[in-house]
Design a protein around this motif. Structure first.
Motif, mmCIF file in Angstrom:
data_model
loop_
_atom_site.group_PDB
_atom_site.id
_atom_site.type_symbol
_atom_site.label_atom_id
_atom_site.label_comp_id
_atom_site.label_asym_id
_atom_site.label_seq_id
_atom_site.Cartn_x
_atom_site.Cartn_y
_atom_site.Cartn_z
ATOM 1 N N ALA A 1 0.846 -1.185 0.000
ATOM 2 C CA ALA A 1 0.000 0.000 0.000
ATOM 3 C C ALA A 1 0.884 1.238 0.000
ATOM 4 O O ALA A 1 1.717 1.404 0.877
ATOM 5 N N ILE A 2 0.727 2.072 -0.991
ATOM 6 C CA ILE A 2 1.538 3.283 -1.099
ATOM 7 C C ILE A 2 0.741 4.431 -0.494
ATOM 8 O O ILE A 2 -0.301 4.826 -1.003
ATOM 9 N N LEU A 3 1.230 4.978 0.599
ATOM 10 C CA LEU A 3 0.479 5.949 1.370
ATOM 11 C C LEU A 3 0.676 7.362 0.836
ATOM 12 O O LEU A 3 1.690 7.688 0.242
ATOM 13 N N GLY A 4 -0.312 8.205 1.079
ATOM 14 C CA GLY A 4 -0.236 9.582 0.625
ATOM 15 C C GLY A 4 0.448 10.509 1.599
ATOM 16 O O GLY A 4 0.742 11.641 1.258
ATOM 17 N N VAL A 5 0.682 10.091 2.829
ATOM 18 C CA VAL A 5 1.340 10.932 3.817
ATOM 19 C C VAL A 5 2.356 10.103 4.574
ATOM 20 O O VAL A 5 2.303 8.879 4.581
ATOM 21 N N VAL A 6 3.294 10.778 5.212
ATOM 22 C CA VAL A 6 4.266 10.095 6.047
ATOM 23 C C VAL A 6 3.640 9.847 7.415
ATOM 24 O O VAL A 6 3.188 10.773 8.076
ATOM 25 N N LEU A 7 3.595 8.611 7.837
ATOM 26 C CA LEU A 7 3.017 8.248 9.120
ATOM 27 C C LEU A 7 4.118 7.692 10.007
ATOM 28 O O LEU A 7 4.533 6.562 9.838
ATOM 29 N N ALA A 8 4.632 8.483 10.913
ATOM 30 C CA ALA A 8 5.753 8.074 11.755
ATOM 31 C C ALA A 8 5.275 7.819 13.172
ATOM 32 O O ALA A 8 5.588 8.555 14.089
ATOM 33 N N LEU A 9 4.494 6.761 13.345
ATOM 34 C CA LEU A 9 3.858 6.540 14.634
ATOM 35 C C LEU A 9 4.321 5.290 15.352
ATOM 36 O O LEU A 9 4.381 5.285 16.574
ATOM 37 N N SER A 10 4.611 4.250 14.644
ATOM 38 C CA SER A 10 4.834 2.964 15.309
ATOM 39 C C SER A 10 6.004 2.216 14.712
ATOM 40 O O SER A 10 6.033 1.946 13.529
ATOM 41 N N ASN B 1 -15.249 -0.792 8.637
ATOM 42 C CA ASN B 1 -14.250 -0.015 7.899
ATOM 43 C C ASN B 1 -13.939 1.318 8.565
ATOM 44 O O ASN B 1 -13.769 2.333 7.906
ATOM 45 N N ARG B 2 -13.885 1.324 9.881
ATOM 46 C CA ARG B 2 -13.525 2.543 10.589
ATOM 47 C C ARG B 2 -12.021 2.747 10.559
ATOM 48 O O ARG B 2 -11.258 1.847 10.890
ATOM 49 N N VAL B 3 -11.598 3.950 10.212
ATOM 50 C CA VAL B 3 -10.178 4.279 10.187
ATOM 51 C C VAL B 3 -9.781 4.796 11.558
ATOM 52 O O VAL B 3 -10.424 5.701 12.089
ATOM 53 N N PRO B 4 -8.732 4.241 12.168
ATOM 54 C CA PRO B 4 -8.339 4.694 13.504
ATOM 55 C C PRO B 4 -7.789 6.113 13.467
ATOM 56 O O PRO B 4 -7.357 6.599 12.419
ATOM 57 N N ASN C 1 -5.521 8.288 8.702
ATOM 58 C CA ASN C 1 -6.537 8.612 7.712
ATOM 59 C C ASN C 1 -6.347 7.854 6.405
ATOM 60 O O ASN C 1 -7.314 7.533 5.715
ATOM 61 N N ASP C 2 -5.085 7.575 6.044
ATOM 62 C CA ASP C 2 -4.829 6.872 4.794
ATOM 63 C C ASP C 2 -4.988 5.360 4.932
ATOM 64 O O ASP C 2 -4.779 4.636 3.965
ATOM 65 N N ALA C 3 -5.351 4.897 6.113
ATOM 66 C CA ALA C 3 -5.537 3.459 6.296
ATOM 67 C C ALA C 3 -6.711 2.932 5.489
ATOM 68 O O ALA C 3 -6.844 1.721 5.311
ATOM 69 N N SER C 4 -7.543 3.808 4.990
ATOM 70 C CA SER C 4 -8.669 3.355 4.170
ATOM 71 C C SER C 4 -8.182 2.622 2.930
ATOM 72 O O SER C 4 -8.846 1.699 2.439
ATOM 73 N N ASP C 5 -7.002 3.014 2.402
ATOM 74 C CA ASP C 5 -6.435 2.291 1.263
ATOM 75 C C ASP C 5 -6.106 0.857 1.646
ATOM 76 O O ASP C 5 -6.360 -0.082 0.886
ATOM 77 N N LEU C 6 -5.539 0.695 2.833
ATOM 78 C CA LEU C 6 -5.209 -0.647 3.311
ATOM 79 C C LEU C 6 -6.481 -1.452 3.541
ATOM 80 O O LEU C 6 -6.558 -2.628 3.169
ATOM 81 N N PHE C 7 -7.475 -0.825 4.158
ATOM 82 C CA PHE C 7 -8.745 -1.520 4.379
ATOM 83 C C PHE C 7 -9.334 -2.002 3.061
ATOM 84 O O PHE C 7 -9.873 -3.103 2.963
#
Length: 317
Positions: free
Chosen positions: A20-29, A147-150, A154-160
């Protein structure tokens, strides 16, 4: 930055993967530690050879691909790679590098092929967690099934969307989640009918739901090595979201390792069955990749092919 794009990848060996190619940088985990590469006066020490060609920019072969080049990096020493997973070191802030040497910077950027940006230090810890109080275990599948995005994803919808699309490869099968602070991925795949989910987490996690088996890296390594790869069940799919890009940057008390992210994908290959699927979410900006020390990596044409070495992307959406 790329947005709304996903590519389906098939392992060259032959395990399939979905990136999954994300639209934003997610530096959380970043929750998967690695065996430390020793740095002597800023140089890469002899331990870097223990994971072979994976821990380098070298390749066995290269062929054109639809989104990026397909690389082979062989041989793949699974026993050595999984042993490194177990030999992790938790560092304190005092043990981290205060300055990044020129040679280390070269390694993190594959020979200065893209920028290395120092950022204000932001060190997090992967602490033990109790998931039994996160909304109630019985509620997770139904919540994720809607299909709730945590929050902050926000971009997790692509993964879902990808997981829904390939739910036939998830239902009644056993999977692995790499890096998980809260069980949003676990509950989603359980909602799609997964039989069991193993979670590979740096800190020890308590989960009352018998379908979720949480393991630390040393536990996974021991189970694998004690029976030459047969100490764990066959894993039919893998999911990792906003985790791999942090590996080896020390943000989560992991050791300095310029190739830590490459090792994750190689270790995932070793842990999965031949017909497995992997759903991997990382930040990508094709024109402007970078390493943001010590926070995260943003992938592009230089590093992304190495991250996906031994995987062949065959479809997209």
């Amino acid at each position: 930055m790329s947005s709304g794009l996903a590519v389906i990848c098939k392992n060259v060996f032959p395990v399939a993967a979905i990136l999954a190619i994300l639209g934003v940088v997610l530096a959380l985990s970043r929750l998967v530690p690695f065996h430390p590469i020793r740095w002597d006066k800023g140089g890469l020490g002899s331990e870097s050879r223990s994971c072979g060609i994976i821990c380098s920019a070298n390749v066995t072969s290269k062929t054109p691909g639809r989104w990026f080049s397909t690389l082979r990096k062989e041989p793949l020493n699974c026993r050595g790679l999984i042993a490194r997973l177990g030999d992790s070191v938790t560092q304190t802030a005092k043990e981290r590098l205060r300055e990044v040497s020129s040679e280390l910077m070269d390694a993190y950027t594959l020979g200065r092929k893209y920028p290395f940006h120092p950022a204000p230090a932001s060190f997090d810890s992967a602490l033990a967690a109790d998931w039994n109080f996160v909304g109630g275990t019985t509620a997770w599948p139904s919540i994720c099934g809607r299909n709730r995005v945590p929050p902050n994803y926000n971009d997790a919808s692509d993964l879902f969307g990808l997981l829904h699309r390939f739910r036939g490869s998830i239902a009644n099968r056993t999977g692995l989640v790499v890096g998980s602070r809260t069980p949003w991925v676990e509950c989603f795949v359980l909602g799609l009918g997964a039989r069991r989910v193993f979670t590979l987490e740096y800190g020890k996690v308590l989960a009352a739901d018998p379908r979720i088996i949480t393991m630390t890296p040393d536990e996974v390594s021991a189970a694998y090595l004690q029976r030459d790869g047969r100490g764990l069940p066959a894993l039919d799919f893998v999911v990792s979201y906003s985790s791999i890009e942090h590996s080896g940057l020390t943000r989560y008390h992991d050791a300095v390792n310029p190739f830590g992210d490459f090792e994750v994908m190689a270790q995932v290959h070793c842990l999965t069955s031949p017909d497995a699927l992997a759903f991997i979410g990382v930040p990508i900006n094709m024109p402007h990749e970078s390493t943001v020390w010590p926070l995260h990596r943003v992938y592009g044409p230089a590093r992304l092919p190495h991250l996906m070495a031994n995987w062949d992307c065959v479809d997209g959406g």
